[in-house]
Design an enzyme around this catalytic site. Structure first.
Site, mmCIF file in Angstrom:
data_model
loop_
_atom_site.group_PDB
_atom_site.id
_atom_site.type_symbol
_atom_site.label_atom_id
_atom_site.label_comp_id
_atom_site.label_asym_id
_atom_site.label_seq_id
_atom_site.Cartn_x
_atom_site.Cartn_y
_atom_site.Cartn_z
ATOM 1 N N ASP A 37 8.411 -34.169 4.908
ATOM 2 C CA ASP A 37 7.140 -34.400 4.052
ATOM 3 C C ASP A 37 6.929 -33.169 3.192
ATOM 4 O OD1 ASP A 37 7.262 -37.608 4.086
ATOM 5 O OD2 ASP A 37 6.142 -37.574 5.022
ATOM 6 N N HIS A 241 19.695 -5.512 1.767
ATOM 7 C CA HIS A 241 18.473 -7.104 1.116
ATOM 8 C C HIS A 241 17.637 -7.716 2.985
ATOM 9 C CE1 HIS A 241 20.898 -8.585 -2.327
ATOM 10 N NE2 HIS A 241 19.675 -7.666 -2.777
ATOM 11 N N ASP A 258 9.721 -2.805 -1.007
ATOM 12 C CA ASP A 258 10.006 -3.773 -1.808
ATOM 13 C C ASP A 258 9.547 -5.225 -2.310
ATOM 14 O OD1 ASP A 258 11.436 -4.558 -3.709
ATOM 15 O OD2 ASP A 258 13.272 -4.424 -3.554
ATOM 16 N N ASP A 269 8.018 -5.984 -9.930
ATOM 17 C CA ASP A 269 8.858 -5.419 -8.849
ATOM 18 C C ASP A 269 9.260 -3.703 -8.032
ATOM 19 O OD1 ASP A 269 11.197 -5.307 -7.534
ATOM 20 O OD2 ASP A 269 13.118 -5.729 -9.015
ATOM 21 N N HIS A 348 24.338 0.721 -5.480
ATOM 22 C CA HIS A 348 24.505 -1.285 -6.194
ATOM 23 C C HIS A 348 23.585 -0.031 -7.472
ATOM 24 C CE1 HIS A 348 19.464 0.591 -5.582
ATOM 25 N NE2 HIS A 348 20.118 0.410 -4.073
ATOM 26 N N HIS A 352 17.291 -3.747 -12.818
ATOM 27 C CA HIS A 352 18.093 -5.082 -13.856
ATOM 28 C C HIS A 352 16.741 -5.720 -14.742
ATOM 29 C CE1 HIS A 352 15.064 -6.518 -11.086
ATOM 30 N NE2 HIS A 352 15.410 -5.568 -9.835
ATOM 31 N N HIS A 359 15.082 -10.947 -10.726
ATOM 32 C CA HIS A 359 16.343 -10.209 -11.637
ATOM 33 C C HIS A 359 16.422 -11.913 -12.777
ATOM 34 C CE1 HIS A 359 18.627 -9.226 -7.521
ATOM 35 N NE2 HIS A 359 17.425 -8.103 -8.233
ATOM 36 N N GLU A 382 15.507 1.999 -10.411
ATOM 37 C CA GLU A 382 15.777 1.569 -9.026
ATOM 38 C C GLU A 382 16.639 2.196 -8.336
ATOM 39 O OE1 GLU A 382 15.945 -2.155 -7.304
ATOM 40 O OE2 GLU A 382 16.085 -2.973 -8.826
ATOM 41 N N TYR A 386 20.961 5.308 1.329
ATOM 42 C CA TYR A 386 21.000 4.809 2.022
ATOM 43 C C TYR A 386 21.680 5.791 3.243
ATOM 44 C CZ TYR A 386 18.654 1.516 -0.947
ATOM 45 O OH TYR A 386 17.706 1.078 -3.192
ATOM 46 N N ARG A 404 14.436 4.028 -1.444
ATOM 47 C CA ARG A 404 14.345 3.834 -2.500
ATOM 48 C C ARG A 404 12.463 3.512 -3.392
ATOM 49 N NH1 ARG A 404 16.785 -0.617 -1.812
ATOM 50 N NH2 ARG A 404 14.988 -2.649 -1.469
ATOM 51 N N GLU A 406 10.952 1.989 -6.760
ATOM 52 C CA GLU A 406 11.517 1.590 -8.022
ATOM 53 C C GLU A 406 10.540 1.448 -8.949
ATOM 54 O OE1 GLU A 406 11.654 -2.861 -6.565
ATOM 55 O OE2 GLU A 406 13.216 -3.367 -8.457
#
Ligand code: GLY
Ligand code: MN
Ligand code: MN
Length: 437
Positions: A37, A241, A258, A269, A348, A352, A359, A382, A386, A404, A406
């Site tokens: 529910d 991710h 991030d 972001d 990467h 974006h 995105h 960004e 790594y 990173r 960004e």
């Protein structure tokens, strides 16, 4: 918040692009069950909300250019005293007209009866096929019903047009009102990142930083995140991710965060990477400074007249050259870029579009060429490096470093505005803030 007049202006712009003989049909997002529910918190579909400002589920917006007396018809839930006691107020048909600018409104339950009749009068249907399978099917059924009436002289729609393409072109260019909301979201997020630098200590867990981040955003009026926060200590930062956010933060490691709030349905972001104990090691600092240099080189390219890919090219050049200088890549910069060797460390893209969706929508290429940057566009910048543990050919002191950085950048007439500039990113600023804990 976006004012009713702006939603009206957007509908007018779309109506003008559609021209006569057309109809646009746009459904609200369905509610989604999380367990039995319990629903996920309701988030309107960005395209639907962009055009209507209507926040309820179970609604369909219909635009029919030139139709008198109603060009904009909104199907939505009826008022229901009993349900409203449980779930809160509904606009109903009166509210749809009075508060949301619809020319006319009908109960959503009547859509089967009314919409086919509206379709009959049109030759072109603007509709985002594939995003709502249930409505796709019903629409196909209605069109077939109309086609069966051909001998009675009814023609109905001949052509389907991708509504999303038109809306996404509009959404790519942010108005002053949208930029103001994004600036606000960016400021909240920047403050939350600074807060984490002040809070973080060895022995804490990644989820504690996540909780602190959410708390800071919520107390500043942004209850929802634009996406699940990534809080990766040590080598977890090398999993792009990573969202488990459950490990302990260790003395001597970096932590990559991030995370960005949503405010007024607009995303922010930001990524920041900082030492858990407040002090960069020489190896961490070398990698960090290189990513920062790449990010600054990329941001410098974010201005009108440059192409979408120019910031990425600048970041790749800076990173590749820096990796050669550090001895982590061997060869000439031009060749290492050409053969993609740098992707071992940087796999990467540099950004974006950013807007109602993290995105965000909008084409990156037009007629096969990278899109030109124009005032009103908002993008992230960004880059990252790594180095998972055990990477061959890389000295051990670099293992487990993931960085990173960004920021969110609004293209302006003069160049750009870094919306997220309040989040510290210089080594000296980060260390000073953390040492003041
Ligand atoms: N947080 C998602 C991204 O940076 O693209
Ligand atoms: Mn991000
Ligand atoms: Mn991003």
């Amino acid at each position: 918040m976006i004012k009713p007049a702006e939603f009206k202006r957007r509908r007018r712009q779309l109506i003008q692009m559609m021209g006569p003989g057309a109809v646009a049909i746009l459904p609200a997002a369905p509610e989604v069950v999380r367990n039995r529910d319990v629903h996920y918190p309701y988030r309107p579909d960005s395209d639907f909300y962009y055009l209507t400002g209507f926040p309820e589920p179970e609604a369909i917006a219909v635009l029919i250019p030139g139709r008198k007396p109603a060009e904009y018809v909104l199907f939505c839930r009826e008022r229901d005293e009993k349900r409203e006691r449980w779930d809160g107020p509904r606009a109903g048909q009166e509210g749809a007209v009075r508060d949301y600018g619809a020319d006319d409104s009908f109960p959503i339950a009547d859509v089967e009866e009314i919409l086919p009749g509206l379709l009959e009068q049109c030759t072109r249907v603007f509709y985002a096929m594939g995003s709502n399978p249930d409505l796709d099917k019903r629409l196909a059924d209605w069109v077939n019903q109309i086609r069966r009436k051909a001998r009675a002289g009814v023609h109905g729609p001949l052509e389907f047009v991708a509504l999303d393409h038109y809306l996404h072109e509009m959404r790519l260019y942010k108005s002053a009102g949208e930029a103001a909301l994004m600036r606000h979201a960016a400021r909240i997020t920047a403050a939350a990142h600074a807060r984490l630098m002040q809070t973080c200590r060895p022995g804490m867990h990644e989820y504690e930083l996540e909780a602190e981040f959410g708390h800071e955003c919520a107390t500043r009026g942004a209850r929802f995140q634009a996406y699940p926060a990534i809080v990766g200590g040590g080598c977890n930062a090398c999993v792009l991710h990573y969202v488990d956010n459950r490990d302990e933060l260790r003395d001597g490691d970096l932590v990559l965060v991030d995370a960005g709030c949503e405010y007024g349905y607009y995303a922010s972001d930001i990524t920041r990477t900082f030492p858990v104990n407040g002090q960069f090691s020489p190896a961490q600092r070398a990698v960090y400074e290189l990513v920062l240099a790449a990010q600054e080189a990329a941001i410098a390219k974010a201005r009108p007249g440059n192409h979408w890919n120019d910031p990425h090219d600048a970041a790749v050049r800076t990173i590749t050259k820096g990796l050669v200088d550090l001895g982590l890549l061997k060869g000439t910069v031009a060749k290492l870029i050409k053969d993609g060797s740098y992707t071992k460390f940087y796999m990467h893209r540099t950004g974006h579009w950013l807007g109602m969706d993290v995105h965000d929508v909008g084409d990156y290429k037009v007629d096969g060429a990278w899109r030109e940057l124009e005032p009103g566009m908002v993008m992230t910048v960004e880059p990252g490096i790594y180095i998972p543990p055990g990477m061959r050919g890389v000295p051990k002191k670099y293992w487990g470093i993931g960085v990173r950085i960004e920021d969110d950048v609004l293209i302006t007439k003069e160049g750009h505005e870094v919306l997220t500039r309040d989040a510290p990113k210089d080594v000296a600023d980060i260390e000073a803030l953390m040492q003041a804990r």
